[in-house]
Write a protein that holds these residues in place. Structure first.
Motif, mmCIF file in Angstrom:
data_model
loop_
_atom_site.group_PDB
_atom_site.id
_atom_site.type_symbol
_atom_site.label_atom_id
_atom_site.label_comp_id
_atom_site.label_asym_id
_atom_site.label_seq_id
_atom_site.Cartn_x
_atom_site.Cartn_y
_atom_site.Cartn_z
ATOM 1 N N ILE A 36 23.648 -38.197 99.848
ATOM 2 C CA ILE A 36 23.711 -36.784 99.483
ATOM 3 C C ILE A 36 23.430 -35.953 100.727
ATOM 4 O O ILE A 36 22.429 -36.171 101.400
ATOM 5 N N ARG A 37 24.298 -34.993 101.016
ATOM 6 C CA ARG A 37 24.147 -34.173 102.215
ATOM 7 C C ARG A 37 23.818 -32.711 101.899
ATOM 8 O O ARG A 37 23.758 -31.897 102.802
ATOM 9 N N ASN A 38 23.642 -32.384 100.622
ATOM 10 C CA ASN A 38 23.285 -31.011 100.257
ATOM 11 C C ASN A 38 22.108 -31.033 99.282
ATOM 12 O O ASN A 38 21.599 -32.093 98.947
ATOM 13 N N ASN A 39 21.690 -29.865 98.832
ATOM 14 C CA ASN A 39 20.539 -29.782 97.926
ATOM 15 C C ASN A 39 20.883 -30.386 96.572
ATOM 16 O O ASN A 39 21.909 -30.044 95.980
ATOM 17 N N LEU A 40 20.025 -31.265 96.101
ATOM 18 C CA LEU A 40 20.206 -31.927 94.806
ATOM 19 C C LEU A 40 19.134 -31.428 93.856
ATOM 20 O O LEU A 40 17.949 -31.586 94.125
ATOM 21 N N LEU A 41 19.544 -30.793 92.765
ATOM 22 C CA LEU A 41 18.594 -30.255 91.785
ATOM 23 C C LEU A 41 18.739 -30.888 90.409
ATOM 24 O O LEU A 41 17.945 -30.599 89.516
ATOM 25 N N GLU A 42 19.762 -31.759 90.245
ATOM 26 C CA GLU A 42 19.969 -32.389 88.950
ATOM 27 C C GLU A 42 20.489 -33.799 89.129
ATOM 28 O O GLU A 42 21.341 -34.053 89.980
ATOM 29 N N VAL A 43 19.969 -34.719 88.319
ATOM 30 C CA VAL A 43 20.383 -36.115 88.321
ATOM 31 C C VAL A 43 20.963 -36.399 86.944
ATOM 32 O O VAL A 43 20.352 -36.053 85.932
ATOM 33 N N THR A 44 22.141 -37.028 86.908
ATOM 34 C CA THR A 44 22.803 -37.308 85.636
ATOM 35 C C THR A 44 23.259 -38.758 85.599
ATOM 36 O O THR A 44 23.834 -39.252 86.577
ATOM 37 N N PRO A 85 14.739 -28.972 95.642
ATOM 38 C CA PRO A 85 15.636 -29.977 96.218
ATOM 39 C C PRO A 85 14.863 -31.128 96.862
ATOM 40 O O PRO A 85 13.748 -30.949 97.352
ATOM 41 N N LEU A 86 15.483 -32.284 96.847
ATOM 42 C CA LEU A 86 14.865 -33.468 97.445
ATOM 43 C C LEU A 86 14.928 -33.402 98.965
ATOM 44 O O LEU A 86 15.870 -32.873 99.535
ATOM 45 N N GLU A 87 13.904 -33.960 99.593
ATOM 46 C CA GLU A 87 13.862 -34.062 101.050
ATOM 47 C C GLU A 87 14.640 -35.305 101.473
ATOM 48 O O GLU A 87 14.956 -36.165 100.654
ATOM 49 N N ASN A 88 14.920 -35.421 102.749
ATOM 50 C CA ASN A 88 15.623 -36.595 103.266
ATOM 51 C C ASN A 88 14.818 -37.859 102.975
ATOM 52 O O ASN A 88 13.595 -37.871 103.080
ATOM 53 N N GLU A 114 20.388 -37.237 103.002
ATOM 54 C CA GLU A 114 20.420 -37.003 104.455
ATOM 55 C C GLU A 114 21.026 -35.625 104.699
ATOM 56 O O GLU A 114 22.181 -35.501 105.099
ATOM 57 N N LYS A 115 20.232 -34.601 104.454
ATOM 58 C CA LYS A 115 20.707 -33.234 104.663
ATOM 59 C C LYS A 115 20.557 -32.864 106.125
ATOM 60 O O LYS A 115 19.669 -33.344 106.809
ATOM 61 N N GLU A 116 21.447 -31.968 106.593
ATOM 62 C CA GLU A 116 21.283 -31.416 107.929
ATOM 63 C C GLU A 116 20.152 -30.419 107.876
ATOM 64 O O GLU A 116 19.823 -29.890 106.816
#
Length: 172
Positions: A36-44, A85-88, A114-116
């Protein structure tokens, strides 16, 4: 020949057949092994069949649980919503469901974040001034002197080479 077929059928029917029609994961967000390279706020996690309302989902980082703000079960879907959002890092979704046929099932879905770095952090890095503690007035004077000496030596070498070229032409 009909005796052989009858015996084969009798043998096959004497062993109980186990039909495995349990539900399975059809897909998930994030998917297994996804980066994941962007903010993740939901898991499905989506299943092939409906699941019971008492089904649960957890999010783990190493062995630490990251709590969901809210978990919901909608037909064949388990949804976990995050506070922030989750951290790296490496994560895994751990799910425990009860299928419509009453069978409990469990599983895990590993993924990585692995977000920038965010723009603010990038700007702070580019605006950082590196201070060299070895810079002193003496070092600056020495550097200037070294530059002057290098220039003078280069000019002298050029004059000497020029002189040899002119002398070589006069003799020849």
């Amino acid at each position: 020949m009909s005796k052989k077929i009858f015996i084969i059928l009798l043998i096959l029917l004497s062993f109980p057949t186990i039909v495995s029609a349990h539900t399975t994961v059809s897909h998930s967000t994030p998917a297994e092994g996804e980066v994941i390279r962007n903010n993740l706020l939901e898991v499905t996690v989506n299943f092939t069949e409906e699941i019971e309302k008492i089904s649960t989902i957890e999010l783990l980082s190493k062995n630490n649980e990251i709590p969901f703000k809210r978990v919901t079960v909608e037909d064949n879907k388990l949804i976990g919503q995050l506070e922030k959002p989750l951290e790296n890092g490496s994560y895994r979704i751990s799910w425990n469901i009860i299928a419509q046929d009453g069978h409990p099932l469990t599983g895990e879905i590993p993924f990585t974040v692995e977000k920038e770095k965010e723009e603010k952090e990038k700007k702070e890095e580019t605006n950082t001034v590196v201070v060299n503690e070895n810079v002193t007035p003496e070092n600056i004077a020495n550097d200037s002197t070294n530059i002057v000496i290098t220039v003078v030596i280069t000019i002298l070498i050029a004059i000497i080479l020029f002189g040899f070229i002119i002398l070589g032409r006069k003799r020849g």
